[in-house]
Scaffold this motif. Structure first.
Motif, PDB file in Angstrom:
ATOM      1  N   ALA A   1      -7.943   7.517 -11.087  1.00  0.00           N
ATOM      2  CA  ALA A   1      -7.211   6.585 -10.222  1.00  0.00           C
ATOM      3  C   ALA A   1      -6.567   5.509 -11.082  1.00  0.00           C
ATOM      4  O   ALA A   1      -7.249   4.849 -11.860  1.00  0.00           O
ATOM      5  CB  ALA A   1      -8.156   5.957  -9.203  1.00  0.00           C
TER       6      ALA A   1
ATOM      7  N   GLY B   1      -8.411   0.078 -11.064  1.00  0.00           N
ATOM      8  CA  GLY B   1      -8.385   1.501 -10.761  1.00  0.00           C
ATOM      9  C   GLY B   1      -9.765   2.104 -10.944  1.00  0.00           C
ATOM     10  O   GLY B   1     -10.767   1.393 -11.043  1.00  0.00           O
TER      11      GLY B   1
ATOM     12  N   GLY C   1      -4.438   5.131   4.428  1.00  0.00           N
ATOM     13  CA  GLY C   1      -5.614   5.101   3.570  1.00  0.00           C
ATOM     14  C   GLY C   1      -6.704   6.069   3.951  1.00  0.00           C
ATOM     15  O   GLY C   1      -7.849   5.932   3.514  1.00  0.00           O
TER      16      GLY C   1
ATOM     17  N   TYR D   1       2.432   1.662  -3.562  1.00  0.00           N
ATOM     18  CA  TYR D   1       1.572   1.879  -4.722  1.00  0.00           C
ATOM     19  C   TYR D   1       0.412   2.848  -4.500  1.00  0.00           C
ATOM     20  O   TYR D   1      -0.076   3.421  -5.461  1.00  0.00           O
ATOM     21  CB  TYR D   1       0.996   0.547  -5.201  1.00  0.00           C
ATOM     22  CG  TYR D   1       2.031  -0.387  -5.739  1.00  0.00           C
ATOM     23  CD1 TYR D   1       2.537  -0.230  -7.027  1.00  0.00           C
ATOM     24  CD2 TYR D   1       2.517  -1.430  -4.968  1.00  0.00           C
ATOM     25  CE1 TYR D   1       3.492  -1.083  -7.531  1.00  0.00           C
ATOM     26  CE2 TYR D   1       3.475  -2.300  -5.465  1.00  0.00           C
ATOM     27  CZ  TYR D   1       3.963  -2.119  -6.751  1.00  0.00           C
ATOM     28  OH  TYR D   1       4.908  -2.967  -7.248  1.00  0.00           O
ATOM     29  N   CYS D   2      -0.043   3.001  -3.294  1.00  0.00           N
ATOM     30  CA  CYS D   2      -1.316   3.687  -3.075  1.00  0.00           C
ATOM     31  C   CYS D   2      -1.237   4.942  -2.202  1.00  0.00           C
ATOM     32  O   CYS D   2      -2.066   5.840  -2.334  1.00  0.00           O
ATOM     33  CB  CYS D   2      -2.316   2.722  -2.432  1.00  0.00           C
ATOM     34  SG  CYS D   2      -2.400   1.092  -3.203  1.00  0.00           S
ATOM     35  N   GLU D   3      -0.276   4.981  -1.301  1.00  0.00           N
ATOM     36  CA  GLU D   3      -0.225   6.044  -0.304  1.00  0.00           C
ATOM     37  C   GLU D   3      -0.049   7.435  -0.909  1.00  0.00           C
ATOM     38  O   GLU D   3      -0.579   8.411  -0.371  1.00  0.00           O
ATOM     39  CB  GLU D   3       0.895   5.761   0.691  1.00  0.00           C
ATOM     40  CG  GLU D   3       0.910   6.721   1.868  1.00  0.00           C
ATOM     41  CD  GLU D   3       1.930   6.311   2.907  1.00  0.00           C
ATOM     42  OE1 GLU D   3       1.503   5.816   3.975  1.00  0.00           O
ATOM     43  OE2 GLU D   3       3.133   6.467   2.649  1.00  0.00           O
TER      44      GLU D   3
ATOM     45  N   CYS E   1      -1.500   8.782  -3.252  1.00  0.00           N
ATOM     46  CA  CYS E   1      -2.813   9.372  -3.551  1.00  0.00           C
ATOM     47  C   CYS E   1      -3.771   9.289  -2.364  1.00  0.00           C
ATOM     48  O   CYS E   1      -4.456  10.256  -2.048  1.00  0.00           O
ATOM     49  CB  CYS E   1      -3.457   8.671  -4.749  1.00  0.00           C
ATOM     50  SG  CYS E   1      -2.603   8.966  -6.303  1.00  0.00           S
ATOM     51  N   HIS E   2      -3.818   8.131  -1.707  1.00  0.00           N
ATOM     52  CA  HIS E   2      -4.815   7.896  -0.661  1.00  0.00           C
ATOM     53  C   HIS E   2      -4.336   8.235   0.745  1.00  0.00           C
ATOM     54  O   HIS E   2      -5.082   8.051   1.703  1.00  0.00           O
ATOM     55  CB  HIS E   2      -5.307   6.448  -0.713  1.00  0.00           C
ATOM     56  CG  HIS E   2      -6.104   6.161  -1.940  1.00  0.00           C
ATOM     57  ND1 HIS E   2      -7.392   6.622  -2.128  1.00  0.00           N
ATOM     58  CD2 HIS E   2      -5.776   5.471  -3.058  1.00  0.00           C
ATOM     59  CE1 HIS E   2      -7.833   6.221  -3.304  1.00  0.00           C
ATOM     60  NE2 HIS E   2      -6.874   5.516  -3.897  1.00  0.00           N
TER      61      HIS E   2
ATOM     62  N   ASP F   1       0.194   2.331 -11.329  1.00  0.00           N
ATOM     63  CA  ASP F   1       0.356   3.000 -10.032  1.00  0.00           C
ATOM     64  C   ASP F   1       1.741   3.617  -9.897  1.00  0.00           C
ATOM     65  O   ASP F   1       1.886   4.769  -9.535  1.00  0.00           O
ATOM     66  CB  ASP F   1       0.133   2.021  -8.876  1.00  0.00           C
ATOM     67  CG  ASP F   1      -1.335   1.787  -8.586  1.00  0.00           C
ATOM     68  OD1 ASP F   1      -2.166   2.607  -8.991  1.00  0.00           O
ATOM     69  OD2 ASP F   1      -1.638   0.776  -7.941  1.00  0.00           O
TER      70      ASP F   1
ATOM     71  N   TYR G   1       0.841  -1.197   0.000  1.00  0.00           N
ATOM     72  CA  TYR G   1       0.000   0.000   0.000  1.00  0.00           C
ATOM     73  C   TYR G   1       0.878   1.251   0.000  1.00  0.00           C
ATOM     74  O   TYR G   1       0.644   2.184  -0.769  1.00  0.00           O
ATOM     75  CB  TYR G   1      -0.947   0.019   1.215  1.00  0.00           C
ATOM     76  CG  TYR G   1      -1.630   1.346   1.341  1.00  0.00           C
ATOM     77  CD1 TYR G   1      -2.771   1.626   0.611  1.00  0.00           C
ATOM     78  CD2 TYR G   1      -1.104   2.358   2.149  1.00  0.00           C
ATOM     79  CE1 TYR G   1      -3.377   2.871   0.673  1.00  0.00           C
ATOM     80  CE2 TYR G   1      -1.708   3.598   2.224  1.00  0.00           C
ATOM     81  CZ  TYR G   1      -2.842   3.849   1.487  1.00  0.00           C
ATOM     82  OH  TYR G   1      -3.421   5.086   1.542  1.00  0.00           O
TER      83      TYR G   1
ATOM     84  N   TRP H   1      -3.493  -1.344 -11.607  1.00  0.00           N
ATOM     85  CA  TRP H   1      -2.343  -2.118 -11.111  1.00  0.00           C
ATOM     86  C   TRP H   1      -1.091  -1.916 -11.953  1.00  0.00           C
ATOM     87  O   TRP H   1       0.020  -2.043 -11.472  1.00  0.00           O
ATOM     88  CB  TRP H   1      -2.683  -3.605 -11.069  1.00  0.00           C
ATOM     89  CG  TRP H   1      -2.826  -4.169 -12.461  1.00  0.00           C
ATOM     90  CD1 TRP H   1      -3.929  -4.083 -13.261  1.00  0.00           C
ATOM     91  CD2 TRP H   1      -1.836  -4.837 -13.220  1.00  0.00           C
ATOM     92  NE1 TRP H   1      -3.690  -4.663 -14.468  1.00  0.00           N
ATOM     93  CE2 TRP H   1      -2.403  -5.142 -14.476  1.00  0.00           C
ATOM     94  CE3 TRP H   1      -0.523  -5.216 -12.972  1.00  0.00           C
ATOM     95  CZ2 TRP H   1      -1.711  -5.803 -15.470  1.00  0.00           C
ATOM     96  CZ3 TRP H   1       0.173  -5.872 -13.972  1.00  0.00           C
ATOM     97  CH2 TRP H   1      -0.417  -6.170 -15.207  1.00  0.00           C
TER      98      TRP H   1
ATOM     99  N   VAL I   1      -8.562  -2.423  -6.996  1.00  0.00           N
ATOM    100  CA  VAL I   1      -7.102  -2.307  -6.997  1.00  0.00           C
ATOM    101  C   VAL I   1      -6.563  -2.622  -8.390  1.00  0.00           C
ATOM    102  O   VAL I   1      -5.679  -1.926  -8.900  1.00  0.00           O
ATOM    103  CB  VAL I   1      -6.456  -3.231  -5.935  1.00  0.00           C
ATOM    104  CG1 VAL I   1      -4.944  -3.277  -6.084  1.00  0.00           C
ATOM    105  CG2 VAL I   1      -6.833  -2.762  -4.528  1.00  0.00           C
TER     106      VAL I   1
END
Length: 172
Positions: free
Chosen positions: A128, A122, A92, A83-85, A87-88, A134, A80, A131, A119
């Protein structure tokens, strides 16, 4: 992206039976809907021919539509962050480019498969990434997707939507 990872059997099953934990209802007559199996096949073929993008995966090795192994929430938190932090946000809870994805009401309403689909695919309508995009040049592996879903699922609470901790509630 969804059409690239979900084969016709999966597509027909989702259209026919709906997707638990999502807003997708069942449309097959056998599941209480209005469509025959032939109509579902026509819809599946139409979706592929109108919206499918052959070659979208090129030489990429896409994650499977459904998890093929158990997820690990500890590894998921690491994935996370990678790849995701950006933006989110931390844990989270939302960031400059993305909303909270650990909101207890959201997590209560979406299944693990729904999380996995989000995930992987997107939310292109919201900007967003999927996979594959990201982190430029570093697509998520199938196991990283599975682990991120396990981490998100670990954030579910017993009583979602409570404005305060249950232990703070006093009856009058």
């Amino acid at each position: 992206m969804y059409l690239a990872i979900a084969d016709d059997t999966v597509m027909r099953k989702v259209i026919a039976n709906g997707a638990r934990g999502t807003a997708m209802p069942a449309f097959a007559q056998s599941a209480g809907g209005m469509l025959t199996d032939k109509q579902i096949a026509v819809i599946t073929n139409g979706m592929r021919s109108n919206w499918g993008r052959p070659g979208i995966l090129a030489t990429a090795n896409p994650p499977s539509y459904a998890a093929t192994s158990a997820g690990n929430a500890v590894r998921g938190e690491i994935a996370y962050r990678t790849y995701c932090e950006s933006c989110h946000g931390a844990a989270g809870r939302g960031g400059a480019k993305g909303s909270s994805i650990t909101d207890d009401s959201f997590l209560a309403l979406v299944s693990d498969q729904g999380l996995r689909t989000l995930v992987i695919t997107g939310r292109p309508e919201l900007g967003a990434p999927d996979w594959l995009d990201d982190v430029s040049g570093k697509p998520m592996s199938d196991q990283e997707v599975t682990d991120v879903v396990a981490w998100l699922a670990s954030k579910r609470v017993q009583n979602p939507g409570q404005p305060y901790a249950a232990s703070n509630y006093k009856q009058h």
